[in-house]
Design an enzyme around this catalytic site. Structure first.
Site, short mmCIF file in Angstrom:
data_model
loop_
_atom_site.label_atom_id
_atom_site.label_comp_id
_atom_site.label_asym_id
_atom_site.label_seq_id
_atom_site.Cartn_x
_atom_site.Cartn_y
_atom_site.Cartn_z
N HIS A 140 -27.59 -15.54 25.59
CA HIS A 140 -26.55 -15.31 26.59
C HIS A 140 -25.80 -16.59 26.97
CE1 HIS A 140 -28.31 -11.40 26.86
NE2 HIS A 140 -27.62 -11.05 27.93
N HIS A 184 0.85 -1.19 0.00
CA HIS A 184 0.00 0.00 0.00
C HIS A 184 0.88 1.25 0.00
CE1 HIS A 184 -2.38 -3.27 1.69
NE2 HIS A 184 -3.48 -2.61 1.36
#
Length: 666
Positions: A475, A28
């Site tokens: 949960h 990059h």
């Protein structure tokens, strides 16, 4: 073409970045070329560091949150004098090199943290700045600013789009982390092109709402404007965001300002054209001596560290006790007498009986260990009363007072975990943080980064199974235990009672080669009696908790709340004439580190009838039970109901275990 001295220095970064990416044909180049001017001002005029000692305790920390632009960091480290050579730059992104595609934690070479997953470097930086503020509150004295450094972070649009940036930066503002200064590379480009189509936030106002000092619309290619913004930021008692307008791929005449520079080599022709536009006449990887000398920070850094060393020498004379404590903590060493404290406490717990949830046993262990470990820094993601992560001596850290030892992170599991990575990386503190085990999903990538960097971070994960009951399947963790065990370097403990919990906590504190996760129950679990040998073997991860006379016919292997079930099933099987061994395995990870002889002693290969029992997805247990064994686990999500009803409904009963063993022996 007349080029200013500063621009020449910045251009050295640009050409090294585009040359390395071009040679690798991967990388990059755009961000390093766009942020080079900002980096030049920061590194040459403000960054307090010593390339000759990359681990100097009071150095500034520099974090590249937009880690895809790694060549910016590598060029800066090389040019300023760190042990990162031109050959390392030439080997960019190659196997075995010190210049990986994204920065990987390498303190010997000045790489403070592993970055790449966007936003996490920013959260690491928040943790580092918090550690600096806390250590300063603990150790600084009038006239002796022993801990006095900044944390600097570069970040991009991607970091700000990731939700973790909100979690961490919101808390940074609340905590008034005045020595945290961030540079936003506002170039308007991401991989998919111009961000106007998907990122139109008013970033300056967003950070002002967090309580940050914000400098908007800074020309990121104007050294004077950058300098003024930095000077203003350093005067603040709250974190600062400097918003820099930059051109991605600055200097590449046909591609700058476009996504074409973001994630690919520029190409031979564009590199040549960029050299011409930048006025850079030298061959690839050639840096003229006058430019190199302009970057060299070794002499300046050595001088700054020598000044600090002198300060510390005078501090030692004036405050010998705090000085010795500071040295111990920054080295990551445990205090003298630590082993005796652990031995005494474990022996004490082993003598107690009754039934207690391991989350409560965990709190008791914290109360025993915490007072002798001032570096043990706790917290919870808004579940303190449920996680039991607070101690008798817990004092909250606030923006006004950083001398405490506990942080209320709020509902920020991901931010908490990445901040703890930054705290551990900084040094001087051992962070632990709590949430429900099921919410490790929110924290997962930061937990993975803890493991990747081998940081001593302790995750306290309570409500570890369907045993949490009525809150239901949203949960109730079922896949989380095996998935965490699959993370390399992650040590997972699931203790069955207070004694195993005490040992697990001590092991997590002592383990310096990676993070630990304590999976703890909501419901009460009975204390188990043990011999001295069994007590000593808990720390080996797996051990024989109950045995039979002669060679066992059956081995039952269990963790956590299911150990009591295994023992009850063994009692009934023994009454039926079966020879049964029960193995408690609180940490599969630690058991795997034992030598083959010990593992064979616990799980002899000659016993093929094996049953593993754990209220979780069973897949990882087959390596221990083999083709002739069985696993009693969860093959679906849970349900809402009492813990007792759920265990019965999903087959975690004595009858089910006995029946399965009987079938295997038939």
């Amino acid at each position: 073409m007349q080029i200013s001295r500063r621009r020449q220095l910045a251009n050295a970064v640009r050409v090294l970045a585009m040359d390395a990416v071009q040679k690798a044909n991967s990388g990059h180049p755009g961000m390093p070329m766009g942020m080079a001017d900002i980096a030049e001002v920061l590194w040459n005029d403000h960054l307090r560091h010593n390339p000759g000692d990359p681990q100097w305790w009071d150095r500034d920390r520099f974090v590249l949150s937009n880690g895809h632009g790694s060549m910016l960091l590598y060029a800066l480290l090389h040019l300023s004098g760190y042990p990162l050579t031109l050959d390392d730059l030439r080997a960019f992104r190659q196997l075995g090199s010190h210049t990986a595609g994204h920065p990987e934690h390498d303190p010997q070479r000045g790489i403070e943290t592993t970055t790449g997953p966007l936003g996490q470097g920013l959260a690491n930086a928040v943790g580092m700045a918090l550690a600096e503020k806390m250590l300063a509150a603990s150790f600084n004295r009038p006239g002796f600013d022993l801990v006095d450094h900044h944390t600097w972070v570069f970040l991009g649009d991607g970091c700000l789009m990731e939700g973790i940036s909100h979690e961490a930066c919101s808390l940074a503002g609340t905590l008034q982390l005045g020595k945290l200064i961030a540079f936003y590379d506002d170039n308007g480009i991401s991989i998919d092109g111009q961000v106007q189509g998907w990122f139109t936030d008013d970033t300056p106002r967003r950070f002002e709402a967090y309580g940050w000092h914000v400098v908007p619309n800074v020309d990121g290619h104007d050294p004077a404007a950058i300098e003024a913004a930095i000077v203003a930021a350093k005067q603040q008692d709250r974190p600062s965001l400097i918003c820099c307008r930059t051109i991605i791929g600055y200097g590449a005449p046909n591609k700058q300002g476009t996504e074409a520079t973001h994630g690919a080599a520029l190409g031979v022709e564009e590199v040549a054209a960029a050299r011409q536009k930048l006025g850079w006449v030298w061959e690839p990887f050639v840096i003229p001596e006058d430019i190199r000398s302009g970057w060299d920070a070794r002499e300046r850094g050595a001088r700054r560290q020598a000044q600090w060393n002198d300060l510390f020498a005078r501090y030692k004379l004036a405050f010998p006790g705090p000085a010795a404590e500071f040295e111990r903590r920054m080295r990551g060493e445990l205090p003298d007498g630590w082993s005796a404290v652990v031995e005494e406490y474990v022996a004490q717990v082993a003598q107690s009986g009754g039934s207690l949830a391991t989350r409560q046993s965990s709190q008791q262990a914290l109360n025993a260990y915490g007072p002798v470990l001032p570096e043990l820094f706790g917290g919870s993601a808004d579940l303190t009363g449920s996680n039991n992560t607070n101690r008798k001596d817990s004092r909250a850290v606030t923006g006004e007072d950083a001398s405490g030892n506990y942080l209320h992170y709020g509902v920020r599991e991901f931010g908490m975990s990445a901040m703890m990575n930054g705290i551990a990386l900084h040094g001087g503190l051992i962070p632990y943080g709590g949430t429900f085990l099921v919410f490790s999903d929110y924290a997962r990538n930061a937990m993975r980064m803890s493991a990747l960097m081998k940081q001593r971070v302790i995750y306290v994960m309570t409500h570890d199974s369907i045993g949490l009951g009525e809150d239901g399947p949203t949960h109730q963790p079922v896949e989380h235990l095996p998935s965490l065990r699959l993370i390399p370097n992650m040590t997972l403990w699931r203790p069955c009672d207070g004694t195993e919990t005490a040992v697990a906590w001590a092991a997590a504190i002592e383990w310096r080669d990676g993070p630990s996760c304590l999976a703890l129950s909501r419901q009460g679990l009975p204390a188990q009696p043990r011999s001295a040998e069994q007590l000593a073997n808990i720390k080996r991860g797996g051990y024989v908790l109950q045995d039979c006379k002669g060679m066992a016919q059956v081995i039952l292997i269990a963790t956590g709340s299911e150990v009591a079930l295994a023992l009850e099933a063994a009692r009934q099987l023994t009454q039926d004439g079966k020879r049964v061994r029960v193995v408690s395995m609180p940490s599969v990870c630690v058991f795997e580190r034992q030598d083959e002889a010990y593992r064979e002693q616990v799980l002899p290969g000659g016993v093929e009838c094996r049953v593993a029992i754990e209220a979780a997805v069973p897949d990882t247990w087959w390596r221990y039970v083999g083709l002739r064994g069985a696993v009693i686990g969860m093959t679906s999500f849970g349900a809402s109901g009492t813990a007792q009803d759920l265990f019965r409904h999903f087959g975690f009963t004595t009858e089910c275990v006995v029946r399965r063993v009987t079938e295997l022996l038939a």
